[in-house]
Design a protein around this motif. Structure first.
Motif, PDB file in Angstrom:
ATOM      1  N   PHE A  57     -27.950  14.171  23.019  1.00 17.09           N
ATOM      2  CA  PHE A  57     -28.945  15.179  22.671  1.00 17.09           C
ATOM      3  C   PHE A  57     -29.762  14.832  21.429  1.00 17.09           C
ATOM      4  N   LYS A  58     -29.119  14.221  20.443  1.00 18.66           N
ATOM      5  CA  LYS A  58     -29.840  13.864  19.219  1.00 18.66           C
ATOM      6  C   LYS A  58     -30.941  12.842  19.525  1.00 18.66           C
ATOM      7  N   THR A  59     -30.604  11.834  20.327  1.00 19.54           N
ATOM      8  CA  THR A  59     -31.580  10.813  20.708  1.00 19.54           C
ATOM      9  C   THR A  59     -32.713  11.449  21.526  1.00 19.54           C
ATOM     10  N   ALA A  60     -32.356  12.332  22.436  1.00 16.48           N
ATOM     11  CA  ALA A  60     -33.346  13.008  23.267  1.00 16.48           C
ATOM     12  C   ALA A  60     -34.312  13.817  22.393  1.00 16.48           C
ATOM     13  N   LEU A  61     -33.779  14.499  21.415  1.00 19.08           N
ATOM     14  CA  LEU A  61     -34.619  15.308  20.519  1.00 19.08           C
ATOM     15  C   LEU A  61     -35.548  14.416  19.688  1.00 19.08           C
ATOM     16  N   GLU A  62     -35.018  13.314  19.167  1.00 15.69           N
ATOM     17  CA  GLU A  62     -35.826  12.399  18.372  1.00 15.69           C
ATOM     18  C   GLU A  62     -36.981  11.822  19.179  1.00 15.69           C
ATOM     19  N   ILE A  63     -36.727  11.490  20.438  1.00 15.50           N
ATOM     20  CA  ILE A  63     -37.767  10.910  21.291  1.00 15.50           C
ATOM     21  C   ILE A  63     -38.833  11.946  21.630  1.00 15.50           C
ATOM     22  N   SER A  64     -38.411  13.157  21.851  1.00 10.76           N
ATOM     23  CA  SER A  64     -39.365  14.183  22.310  1.00 10.76           C
ATOM     24  C   SER A  64     -40.215  14.736  21.185  1.00 10.76           C
ATOM     25  N   LEU A  65     -39.893  14.446  19.933  1.00 10.21           N
ATOM     26  CA  LEU A  65     -40.696  14.948  18.816  1.00 10.21           C
ATOM     27  C   LEU A  65     -41.815  14.028  18.449  1.00 10.21           C
TER      28      LEU A  65
END
Length: 160
Positions: free
Chosen positions: A152-160
Motif C-alpha cells: 500500500f505504501k508503494t501504491a500511494l507513493e506512485i499515485s501521488l
C-alpha cells in the motif's frame, strides 16, 4: 521486409480459415462472430496492402476484441504481434499504448510482477514522448498492481 509481409499474409489467411470453422462451432453470438470475422478481414486487407502500421493497428483491435470476450491467450498473441510490428516501425506511441494494454492483461491473469515491469517501461516511454497524461494513467494502473500485492505504501507513493 517482403518475407515478413508474406509470412503475415499467410498467417492471416490461415487464421481466417481456421477460426472461421472454430467460430461456427463456438458459443459466441452471431454478432461477436461477425465482429471477429470483420477484424480478421481488416488484418488480411492491411497485409495485402503491405501497410505495416495498419497491420499493427488491425492486430491491436483484434486483440482488444479477444480481450473483451475473455479469450486471454488469443488477445496476448495479437497484442504481442502488434507490439512486435510497432517495435519494428519504431513507433513509440504505438509501443506505449499496446504495452499498457498488454500489461493490463498480465494483471488480469495475476502476473503482477510482469505487469509491473511493463507498466514501468510504458511510463518511461510515454514520458519520453512528453505525454504526461497517458503516463499518469499508466501510473494509476501501476499503483493498482501494488495494491493487489498489498504494498500500500508503494501504491500511494506512485499515485501521488
Amino acid at each position: 521486409m517482403k518475407k515478413l509481409i508474406f509470412q503475415l499474409l499467410f498467417l492471416a489467411t490461415f487464421q481466417i480459415l481456421f477460426f472461421g470453422i472454430t467460430f461456427a462451432q463456438s458459443n459466441y453470438s452471431k454478432t461477436t462472430i461477425d465482429e471477429l470475422k470483420t477484424l480478421r478481414g481488416n488484418v488480411s486487407k492491411a497485409v495485402s496492402e503491405n501497410d505495416s502500421l495498419s497491420i499493427a493497428r488491425a492486430y491491436y483491435k483484434l486483440a482488444l476484441k479477444f480481450d473483451y470476450i475473455g479469450e486471454r491467450d488469443s488477445c496476448d498473441l495479437y497484442y504481442k504481434m502488434a507490439l512486435d510490428l510497432a517495435h519494428k516501425l519504431k513507433n513509440n506511441k504505438a509501443i506505449a499504448v499496446i504495452s499498457n494494454t498488454l500489461a493490463t492483461t498480465y494483471s488480469d491473469k495475476g502476473l503482477h510482477n510482469k505487469a509491473i515491469k511493463v507498466y514501468n517501461e510504458t511510463i518511461k516511454r510515454f514520458l519520453s514522448l512528453s505525454d504526461s497524461v497517458n503516463a499518469a494513467g499508466v501510473k494509476l494502473n501501476l499503483a493498482s498492481e501494488y495494491m493487489d500485492l498489498a504494498q500500500f505504501k508503494t501504491a500511494l507513493e506512485i499515485s501521488l
